[in-house]
Motif scaffolding. Structure first.
Motif, PDB file in Angstrom:
ATOM      1  N   GLN A   1       1.271   4.230  -2.831  1.00 37.53           N
ATOM      2  CA  GLN A   1       1.145   5.656  -2.507  1.00 37.53           C
ATOM      3  C   GLN A   1       2.382   6.432  -2.904  1.00 37.53           C
ATOM      4  OE1 GLN A   1       0.339   5.665   1.685  1.00 37.53           O
ATOM      5  NE2 GLN A   1      -1.836   5.191   1.431  1.00 37.53           N
ATOM      6  N   LYS A   2       3.558   5.886  -2.644  1.00 38.22           N
ATOM      7  CA  LYS A   2       4.811   6.566  -2.969  1.00 38.22           C
ATOM      8  C   LYS A   2       4.963   6.733  -4.478  1.00 38.22           C
ATOM      9  CE  LYS A   2       8.896   8.257  -2.054  1.00 38.22           C
ATOM     10  NZ  LYS A   2       9.101   9.521  -1.395  1.00 38.22           N
TER      11      LYS A   2
ATOM     12  N   GLU B   1       0.831  -1.210   0.000  1.00 38.63           N
ATOM     13  CA  GLU B   1       0.000   0.000   0.000  1.00 38.63           C
ATOM     14  C   GLU B   1       0.865   1.261   0.000  1.00 38.63           C
ATOM     15  OE1 GLU B   1      -0.397  -2.455   2.369  1.00 38.63           O
ATOM     16  OE2 GLU B   1      -2.104  -3.433   1.421  1.00 38.63           O
ATOM     17  N   HIS B   2       1.924   1.244   0.810  1.00 41.42           N
ATOM     18  CA  HIS B   2       2.810   2.408   0.865  1.00 41.42           C
ATOM     19  C   HIS B   2       3.620   2.561  -0.425  1.00 41.42           C
ATOM     20  CE1 HIS B   2       2.100   2.189   5.292  1.00 41.42           C
ATOM     21  NE2 HIS B   2       2.018   3.491   5.089  1.00 41.42           N
TER      22      HIS B   2
ATOM     23  N   GLN C   1       2.545   6.740  -6.680  1.00 38.79           N
ATOM     24  CA  GLN C   1       1.508   7.692  -7.107  1.00 38.79           C
ATOM     25  C   GLN C   1       1.990   9.122  -6.861  1.00 38.79           C
ATOM     26  OE1 GLN C   1      -1.546   6.847  -8.538  1.00 38.79           O
ATOM     27  NE2 GLN C   1      -1.961   9.008  -8.848  1.00 38.79           N
ATOM     28  N   GLN C   2       2.601   9.364  -5.716  1.00 42.37           N
ATOM     29  CA  GLN C   2       3.144  10.688  -5.387  1.00 42.37           C
ATOM     30  C   GLN C   2       4.223  11.097  -6.393  1.00 42.37           C
ATOM     31  OE1 GLN C   2       5.455  10.695  -1.778  1.00 42.37           O
ATOM     32  NE2 GLN C   2       5.343  12.910  -1.545  1.00 42.37           N
TER      33      GLN C   2
END
Length: 175
Positions: free
Chosen positions: A156-157, A152-153, A159-160
């Motif tokens: 997110q990373k 999940e992280h 995507q950022q």
């Protein structure tokens, strides 16, 4: 109180892992002519298969929000490459020994690193005109990499990184 602690920890994690991006593009190109995109068949991102899938999903979602469509015969080809390198920690502690007496003096100083080495990741996005086979736009993102992130992280990373890297595409060209 637990919620505030949780928010502070998330804020610190996000603020410590800032993404820096450098951009370059051909200022003579009319970027409004490009509406579709695709990826090279032999795309080799240098990431794991799972991270490549996450990266492509993030890229697709960002470009869709900008009004671009994935196509079999695109106006643009996108090539994505990455590399990872180690850097020394930026924080050090200085230890010094010195002496002085009458007309003599001397000293020794040593900088001891705090923490281990850092992993830095560079991801480069190349946008190539499919008709002329020339590079028209490029974004190079730089960020720290933590190998033990959960899926999940990682999502997110990545995507950022993609949001930051593609935030200035298409560029505002002043003619």
């Amino acid at each position: 109180m637990k919620n505030y602690t949780y928010l502070i920890v998330i804020f610190l994690l996000v603020s410590c892992s800032a993404v820096r991006v450098n951009y370059d593009y051909d200022k003579d190109i009319d970027f409004t002519a490009y509406t579709t995109y695709g990826y090279y068949n032999d795309l080799d991102t240098g990431l794991s298969d799972l991270d490549t899938k996450r990266l492509l999903n993030a890229t697709n979602s960002v470009l869709r929000l900008k009004g671009f469509m994935l196509s079999e015969e695109p106006d643009l080809y996108i090539n994505i490459t990455s590399k990872t390198s180690q850097s020394q920690p930026k924080n050090t502690v200085g230890v010094g020994v010195g002496g002085a007496g009458r007309n003599l003096g001397g000293g020794i100083s040593i900088g001891l690193p705090i923490g281990g080495t850092n992993l830095d990741r560079e991801i480069v996005f190349d946008f190539i005109d499919s008709q002329r086979d020339v590079l028209i736009w490029q974004a190079a993102s730089f960020s720290t990499l933590k190998e033990n992130l959960s899926p999940e992280h990682r999502t997110q990373k990545l995507q950022q990184i993609v949001e930051k890297a593609l935030s200035k595409y298409p560029p505002k060209v002043n003619k």
